[in-house]
Scaffold this active site. Structure first.
Site, PDB file in Angstrom:
ATOM      1  N   ASP A   1       1.650  40.829   2.880  1.00 51.98           N
ATOM      2  CA  ASP A   1       2.050  41.036   4.262  1.00 51.98           C
ATOM      3  C   ASP A   1       2.273  42.498   4.635  1.00 51.98           C
ATOM      4  O   ASP A   1       2.653  42.785   5.762  1.00 51.98           O
ATOM      5  CB  ASP A   1       3.317  40.234   4.564  1.00 51.98           C
ATOM      6  CG  ASP A   1       4.413  40.451   3.531  1.00 51.98           C
ATOM      7  OD1 ASP A   1       4.166  41.161   2.550  1.00 51.98           O
ATOM      8  OD2 ASP A   1       5.514  39.906   3.715  1.00 51.98           O
ATOM      9  N   ASN A   9      -1.230  35.716   6.780  1.00 52.62           N
ATOM     10  CA  ASN A   9      -2.314  35.265   5.909  1.00 52.62           C
ATOM     11  C   ASN A   9      -3.645  35.168   6.643  1.00 52.62           C
ATOM     12  O   ASN A   9      -4.687  35.538   6.105  1.00 52.62           O
ATOM     13  CB  ASN A   9      -1.982  33.884   5.329  1.00 52.62           C
ATOM     14  CG  ASN A   9      -0.736  33.900   4.482  1.00 52.62           C
ATOM     15  OD1 ASN A   9      -0.397  34.920   3.891  1.00 52.62           O
ATOM     16  ND2 ASN A   9      -0.044  32.787   4.425  1.00 52.62           N
TER      17      ASN A   9
END
Length: 739
Positions: free
Chosen positions: A25, A122
Site C-alpha cells: 500500500d 490492491n
C-alpha cells in the site's frame, strides 16, 4: 514542488518505465526494465527523491506475476459451491450471465441485496468506478479492508478538523510511532524518512508492547499493554495540560470544547494511566513533554489504533494532541493538503449524490455503528464542500461505506434484509475481516459470488465466477494518494497483460455495459478515463506520464485562517458535535476490557503484517516463502516456559471464536502474557475447495477475531484485534502441509 521526470539509466536492448510498485500500500516509485515485451527486472528509482525506496516484494514481482498458477482466463463454477469444478469461459459469456443474475437479484430483493468488497490499495485502477456503478444502481453496501485500516481513521479525523492530515516527515522535529514499525522491507519510504529525520536530530518516541526495531532506536520507548493506546494518550494530555505545554493561542482561537475535554482528561491521573498501560509514569511524563516541547511533531497514521475496542477515542485523541500542541497544518507538523486542484478526485467519480436518501438509510451498520457510513458523515457534507470543494469527500476510500460485520451478517441471513449477491475484487475477503466463520457462512448463503483475482485464493474458491486480474506491471495508474494528499503520481504501463487478465476498470465497464447502463462508465479505455481526470491540468495522460514523477498542488499552510476548518463549528472540535448528534459521547473515553475468562488467560495481538507478504498475498512466491515458510506465533521466554512450549513447536491458538495453528518462535522482545500472531495465512500449495480452502481453515488469523459487541468499537463497529483473550496448546505433531 512537483518533480519532473528524471532520466533513467539505460542499457542496450532494455526499455525502462517509471512505475509505482503496487505490491503493497505504500506505492514506491520504481523503474521496470523491459526486454522483448516482458518485465525482466524491477529496481530502485534513479530519482534521488525516491532512491532506495524498494523492498524484496517489489523486486520479485516479475517472477511472482509469471507464476504458472496465475489465473489467465475467466472461470465459471460448474459443480457445487466450493467443489473446485470449473470451466473456462469468455469474458463476454461471463459478464452477460453475471449481469443477468445480478439484475434478477436486484429485481427480487432490491439493489441493496448486492454487496461489494474491495480495496483500491490492491486493485489500483478502480478509481471509485465500482462505487459509481453501485450508487447509480442503488446499493449502499460497499465495504473494504480500509474499514479497519486508514479509511476509518480518515473518517474519524474529519470529525475533529475536517481532513485526514499527512505527516511532514522532512521538516518535523519529533516522530511518534504507535505500534508502528516501518522497516527496510516494509513501509520502506517511511523507514527511510524516519532515519533521515533522526540523523538531523529529530526525536523518536515509540509506543509498542514489544521492543521493536524502531523502539531500539527511540529516545523513549513506552512498552504499553496491547490495546491501551487510548489510556496512554489521555496520560499525555494530562501532563501537557497540567504543565501548560499546549498552544494556548490556538486552543483559544481555533478550538471548541476545551473545558469539557480538560475535565475528561482530569479523570486520567498518571497513576491510573500507569496501571492501565503497565508503563512507568515518569516515562509517560517524559514522552509527553518531548512531544509537546520538541515540535513541530507528527503522529503518523498507524494501523494499530485503528483496530481496537476504543479506536474512535484513540484516533480522536491523536487528532486532539496534534491540535492542542499547534501541530495541525504547519510545516513539520500534520498537513491538511486537500485535493489536487488540477485533477478530478475519486470523490467526484464515485457519484454519491446519485444514491437516494432512502437507499443511503439502508446502508448496513449505519443504525448501530455509523461513524464512517453515510449517516455518520452526513453532518460534515456542507462544511466539507465549503472548505475542500466537494460535498462527498471520501478520503482513503473509507468514508460513506457500510459496516463489514453487518454486511456479512446480512449475507448469512442474520441481517435486517438479505444480501444475496457478493463481488470481491482484489480482496481475499474470507481472510481480511474479523469473524471468518461468519463470512464463510455468508458466502455459502449467496446466489451469486464474483471474484476478480490474480490467483485462486480461498475466497475465489467459493465463487461462481473467477475473473483474471491484471498486475501493476501490466496497466497504467494515476495515483492520487487515495484522496489523502494533493500528491499525484503516474505509473507507466510496462507490458501487456498476460493471458486474458484485465483491470478493475474493465470489470466495471463490462458490467455496466452488460446491464444496459454503459452510460454510467462512458470512457472506452483506462487512458481515456485518465485524460478526463486530468482535463483541469490541460495535460493528457500520455503527456502527464511522460512529464512528471510527482505532481503537487501548491503547498500552503494555516489555510484555516482563511476558510475555517471543515467542521460544523468551523473550528477544531475537541468536543465533537458530529458524535454528539449521533448519540455518542462527544468526548473521548476509555472502555476497560471485559472481565477476564480463566479459560483464556493470555492476550493475543493479531493483524500483524510480515515483511515478506502484503495482506494475504505472495505466499506462492518461492523466494518469499523460503524466508517465511510457516505462520509463526511469537511469545516471550517466560510465556513459553509457562505454557510448556519451545521454539519450533507447533501450537494451536484458541479462543471462543475459533483456532489457528502456528509454529512457535520465542523472542526476548515480547512481553510476558502476550501472543503475537501474523495476518492472512493460507498455503496456495494445499488442497483447494470447501472444507480445505488451501490451509486457510488451519492457519488464518481471521478465525480468531471476534466481532461481538464487547470486541467492537462502539462508533465505528471495527473489531478489537489488539488484546484478545486466548490460550495456546502445544500440538503433538505438525499440522498437514507443514514444511
Amino acid at each position: 514542488m512537483s518533480a519532473p521526470r528524471h532520466p533513467s539509466r539505460t542499457k542496450p536492448g532494455v526499455e525502462t518505465k517509471r512505475t509505482l510498485c503496487a505490491t503493497c500500500d505504500v506505492s514506491c516509485n520504481v523503474v521496470t526494465e523491459v526486454k522483448k515485451g516482458r518485465v525482466v527486472r524491477v529496481r530502485s528509482s534513479d530519482n534521488p527523491i525516491f532512491r532506495d525506496n524498494i523492498c524484496m516484494k517489489g523486486i520479485v514481482a516479475p517472477k511472482a506475476f509469471a507464476h504458472p498458477n496465475r489465473l489467465m482466463h475467466p472461470l465459471k463454477r460448474v459443480g457445487e459451491r466450493g467443489s473446485g469444478k470449473w470451466e473456462q469461459v469468455s469474458w463476454d459469456e461471463a459478464m452477460t450471465d453475471i449481469a443477468a443474475r445480478l439484475q434478477a437479484i436486484i429485481d427480487r430483493d432490491g439493489p441493496e441485496a448486492w454487496a461489494v468488497s474491495t480495496s483500491q490499495w490492491n486493485t489500483a485502477t478502480d478509481h471509485g468506478l465500482g462505487r459509481r456503478l453501485m450508487n447509480h444502481l442503488g446499493s449502499p453496501n460497499w465495504i473494504s479492508g480500509v474499514a479497519l485500516c486508514a479509511g476509518n481513521t480518515a473518517a474519524i479525523n474529519r470529525m475533529t478538523y475536517g481532513w485526514f492530515p499527512f505527516a511532514d516527515f522532512p521538516n518535523t522535529n519529533c516522530i511518534v510511532l504507535i505500534g508502528h514499525n516501518p522497516r527496510r522491507n516494509s513501509w520502506v519510504p517511511v523507514y527511510n524518512q524516519i532515519r533521515r529525520a533522526q540523523a538531523r536530530g529529530a526525536k523518536l518516541i515509540v509506543l509498542d508492547p514489544r521492543k521493536s526495531s524502531n523502539a531500539e532506536l527511540a529516545d523513549v520507548w513506552l512498552p504499553l499493554r496491547a490495546g491501551t493506546d487510548t489510556a496512554m494518550l489521555f496520560g499525555w494530555l494530562k501532563v501537557i495540560f497540567d504543565e501548560g505545554l499546549y498552544d494556548k493561542d490556538f486552543v483559544e482561537n481555533w478550538t471548541v470544547g476545551f473545558d469539557e475535554l480538560r475535565a475528561r482528561v482530569d479523570e486520567f491521573p498518571l497513576d491510573r494511566v500507569a496501571k492501565i498501560t503497565g508503563c512507568d509514569p515518569e516515562e509517560i511524563r517524559k514522552a509527553a513533554r518531548i512531544y509537546a516541547t520538541h515540535g513541530p511533531a507528527v503522529i503518523p497514521w498507524t494501523p494499530i489504533t485503528d483496530m481496537q475496542r476504543n479506536s474512535t477515542s484513540g484516533i480522536r485523541l491523536q487528532s486532539i494532541l496534534r491540535s492542542v500542541c499547534g501541530y495541525v497544518d504547519v510545516p513539520g507538523g500534520e498537513a491538511l493538503q486537500g485535493f489536487h486542484p488540477h485533477v478530478i478526485p475519486e470523490s467526484k467519480i464515485e457519484a454519491h449524490e446519485m444514491l437516494s436518501e432512502e437507499q443511503k438509510a439502508k446502508q448496513l451498520g449505519s443504525d448501530t455503528h455509523p461513524a464512517f457510513t453515510y449517516r455518520g458523515q452526513a453532518g460534515l457534507l456542507e462544511h466539507t464542500k465549503r472548505v475542500w470543494g466537494y460535498e462527498y469527500t471520501n478520503q482513503v476510500t473509507g468514508c460513506f461505506m457500510a459496516n463489514p460485520s453487518a454486511t456479512f451478517r446480512a449475507m448469512a441471513g442474520e441481517g435486517r434484509y438479505p444480501v444475496k449477491a457478493f463481488f470481491s475484487l482484489g480482496n481475499n475477503t474470507l481472510l481480511s475481516f474479523a469473524n471468518m466463520p461468519l463470512i464463510l457462512k455468508g458466502m455459502m448463503n449467496q446466489d451469486l459470488i464474483v471474484v476478480h483475482e490474480q490467483f485462486m485464493t480461498p475466497t475465489a474458491q467459493l465463487a461462481d465466477y473467477v475473473l483474471p486480474g491484471d498486475s501493476w506491471l501490466e496497466r497504467p495508474w494515476l495515483h492520487d494518494s487515495f484522496g489523502w494528499s494533493s500528491m499525484v503520481r503516474p505509473s507507466q504501463k510496462s507490458m501487456e497483460p498476460l493471458g486474458e487478465c484485465e483491470s478493475t476498470f474493465s470489470v466495471w465497464k463490462r458490467l455496466a455495459t452488460a446491464m444496459g447502463r454503459g452510460d454510467i462508465i462512458p470512457w472506452d479505455t483506462l487512458e481515456d478515463f485518465y485524460d478526463y481526470r486530468l482535463e483541469p491540468s490541460g495535460m493528457s495522460w500520455a503527456e502527464f506520464s511522460e512529464s512528471y514523477e510527482i505532481y503537487f498542488g501548491p503547498l500552503e499552510f494555516r489555510k484555516y485562517e482563511k476558510t475555517g476548518f471543515a467542521t460544523p463549528s468551523g473550528k477544531v472540535e475537541l468536543k465533537s458535535s458530529i458524535l454528539e448528534g449521533l448519540g455518542f459521547d462527544p468526548l473521548p473515553y476509555f472502555r476497560d476490557d471485559p472481565p477476564p475468562n480463566p479459560e483464556y488467560p493470555l492476550m493475543m495481538f493479531t493483524g500483524v503484517r510480515e515483511d515478506e507478504f502484503f495482506q494475504t498475498g505472495q505466499r506462492h512466491v518461492p523466494e518469499l516463502r523460503a524466508r517465511k515458510p510457516e505462520p509463526n506465533l511469537f511469545v516471550s521466554p517466560g510465556t513459553a516456559k509457562a505454557q510448556g512450549i519451545a521454539e519450533g513447536d507447533w501450537a494451536e491458538v484458541i479462543n471462543p471464536t475459533g483456532s489457528a495453528a502456528m509454529q512457535v518462535l520465542v523472542k526476548d522482545a515480547m512481553p510476558d502474557g502476550l501472543v503475537r500472531i501474523p495476518h492472512g495465512w493460507w498455503k496456495p500449495e494445499m488442497k483447494q475447495g470447501a472444507g480445505h480452502l488451501s490451509g486457510a481453515l488451519a492457519h488464518a488469523d481471521a478465525q480468531l477475531c471476534p466481532d461481538d459487541e464487547d470486541f467492537l468499537d462502539r462508533e465505528q463497529g471495527v473489531p478489537h484485534l489488539k488484546g484478545i483473550p486466548c490460550r495456546i496448546e502445544r500440538l503433538d505433531a505438525p499440522p498437514e502441509g507443514a514444511q
